[in-house]
Design an enzyme around this catalytic site. Structure first.
Site, PDB file in Angstrom:
ATOM      1  N   GLY A   1       0.998  -1.304  -0.195  1.00  0.00           N
ATOM      2  CA  GLY A   1       0.200   0.048   0.083  1.00  0.00           C
ATOM      3  C   GLY A   1       0.917   1.270  -0.003  1.00  0.00           C
TER       4      GLY A   1
ATOM      5  N   LEU B   1       1.843   3.392  -1.877  1.00  0.00           N
ATOM      6  CA  LEU B   1       1.308   4.978  -2.778  1.00  0.00           C
ATOM      7  C   LEU B   1       0.117   5.480  -1.838  1.00  0.00           C
ATOM      8  CD1 LEU B   1       1.580   3.626  -6.439  1.00  0.00           C
ATOM      9  CD2 LEU B   1       3.212   4.584  -4.829  1.00  0.00           C
TER      10      LEU B   1
ATOM     11  N   GLN C   1      -1.399   7.426   1.704  1.00  0.00           N
ATOM     12  CA  GLN C   1      -0.700   8.459   2.640  1.00  0.00           C
ATOM     13  C   GLN C   1       0.354   8.435   3.464  1.00  0.00           C
ATOM     14  OE1 GLN C   1      -3.374   9.719   5.532  1.00  0.00           O
ATOM     15  NE2 GLN C   1      -2.633  11.923   5.711  1.00  0.00           N
TER      16      GLN C   1
ATOM     17  N   ASP D   1       2.340  -1.870  -4.658  1.00  0.00           N
ATOM     18  CA  ASP D   1       0.858  -1.180  -4.611  1.00  0.00           C
ATOM     19  C   ASP D   1       0.144  -1.728  -5.719  1.00  0.00           C
ATOM     20  OD1 ASP D   1      -0.323   1.836  -3.407  1.00  0.00           O
ATOM     21  OD2 ASP D   1      -1.255   0.852  -4.854  1.00  0.00           O
TER      22      ASP D   1
ATOM     23  N   TYR E   1     -14.304  -1.184   8.776  1.00  0.00           N
ATOM     24  CA  TYR E   1     -12.843  -0.522   9.025  1.00  0.00           C
ATOM     25  C   TYR E   1     -12.459  -0.845  10.528  1.00  0.00           C
ATOM     26  CZ  TYR E   1      -8.932   2.756   9.179  1.00  0.00           C
ATOM     27  OH  TYR E   1      -7.788   2.962   9.441  1.00  0.00           O
TER      28      TYR E   1
ATOM     29  N   ILE F   1      -4.559  11.546  10.288  1.00  0.00           N
ATOM     30  CA  ILE F   1      -3.007  12.109  10.023  1.00  0.00           C
ATOM     31  C   ILE F   1      -3.310  13.133   8.927  1.00  0.00           C
ATOM     32  CG2 ILE F   1      -1.037  11.296   9.246  1.00  0.00           C
ATOM     33  CD1 ILE F   1      -1.641   8.526  10.371  1.00  0.00           C
TER      34      ILE F   1
HETATM   35  N1  SER Z   1      -7.986   8.447   9.132  1.00  0.00           N
HETATM   36  C1  SER Z   1      -8.914   7.041   9.245  1.00  0.00           C
HETATM   37  C2  SER Z   1     -10.134   7.340   8.815  1.00  0.00           C
HETATM   38  O1  SER Z   1     -10.596   8.509   8.782  1.00  0.00           O
HETATM   39  C3  SER Z   1      -8.796   6.607  10.892  1.00  0.00           C
HETATM   40  O2  SER Z   1      -8.019   5.700  10.916  1.00  0.00           O
HETATM   41  O3  SER Z   1     -10.715   6.552   8.408  1.00  0.00           O
END
Ligand code: SER
Length: 304
Positions: free
Chosen positions: A8, A10, A12, A32, A138, A168
């Site tokens: 992965g 490529l 952020q 990727d 997720y 992030i």
């Molecule tokens: N930045 C992520 C998201 O918003 C959280 O781990 O899904």
């Protein structure tokens, strides 16, 4: 010598890890499913993380001994197709585990997320090990990965290290389909002098972290002796917490006359199940984590 495979690569985080490792003496193979839009500073091979044989061949060919497994469908995108998100997030994880056991991989870095928490986690200040009932696929996949990391460590001694990243912030490399993406979108709108419609409400407080701290935390965690780590699931880490309206005020106070509307969409419900603040004292105690970028330092960097 460390010989690192990044999956992965490529995304952020991947692009930022590549930038970081460029300055060090480790070998990096980036992979990727996409093709890079410009030449990378390291070796690149196109590979689908669901293709275990291909990854296994690459690990052997490039004599990999460390893996940064960054493949994931993020929170908001994940909700659009939960079954395929689960498939990608978990089966790629499982591939990495099996390949690591077969090839004697020394260490794996695998990011978890604040998405593992839920409304029963005392969201005002989330401790390291509260009740956790994630509300997105997720979050469910990250929590499952955390439990598996602990299981594989106890069963096989497999050294998977993990951080529960908050949102992030990086403006050079963009996230894809997360719930915390608004912060990057708002900052980029200010930089580009354009208007912005925020998909979360003004008062939604979420934890965030500047990209340099995110990379620094991973590198620090990966470099300590395993015996110092008391947690084999994933460590809480945080930078600072902020709401969209506080961010808007901060941007205005720096002279940007930005017009922002608030139109919460389905991502609001996700954000409502996430922490406002994080207790990262276990990281501070076990591996001397410390954050360098508060909101001021982050905005100084973003607008420099
Ligand atoms: N930045 C992520 C998201 O918003 C959280 O781990 O899904």
């Amino acid at each position: 010598m460390q010989r690192i495979l990044i999956t992965g690569a490529l995304g952020q985080l991947g692009l930022e890890f590549i930038k970081y490792f460029e300055k060090s003496d480790v070998y990096v193979l980036a992979t990727d499913i996409r093709t890079p839009s410009e030449k990378l500073s390291c070796e690149f091979e196109k590979a689908d993380a669901l293709d275990k044989d291909r990854l296994d061949q690459l690990v052997k060919k490039y004599k990999i001994n460390t893996i940064y497994h960054l493949v994931a469908v993020l929170s908001a995108n994940g909700e659009k197709n939960p079954f395929s998100s689960w498939n990608l997030n978990m089966n790629s994880f499982q591939n990495i585990v099996e390949i690591s056991l077969d090839n004697n991989i020394k260490k794996i870095f695998w990011p978890s997320s604040i998405a593992v928490f839920g409304t029963d986690s005392n969201l005002d200040f989330v401790s390291q090990n509260p009740s956790m009932s994630p509300e997105t696929i997720y979050g469910v996949s990250k929590l499952a990965g955390e439990k598996l990391s602990s299981y594989y460590f106890n069963k096989f001694g497999l050294d998977i290290r993990s951080l529960r990243y908050p949102g992030i912030i990086s403006t050079d490399t963009l996230p894809g389909g997360g719930t915390t993406d608004y912060i990057i979108e708002m900052l980029n709108a200010a930089k580009n002098k354009s208007d912005y419609t925020c998909f979360l409400s003004e008062e939604t407080k979420l934890p965030m972290m500047y990209i340099d701290d995110a990379i620094d935390a991973a590198i620090k965690l990966m470099s300590v002796e395993r015996k110092k780590l008391t947690i084999s699931t994933s460590y809480n880490v945080t930078g600072f917490s902020i709401t969209p309206s506080e961010l808007e005020n901060q941007i205005r106070s720096r002279g940007f006359d930005i017009k922002i509307d608030y139109k919460p969409d389905f991502r609001q419900k996700i954000a409502n199940s996430w922490p406002k603040k994080i207790d990262d004292s276990s990281s501070i105690k076990d591996w001397e984590w410390s954050c360098n970028f508060g909101i001021k330092e982050t905005l100084d960097r973003v607008f420099s």
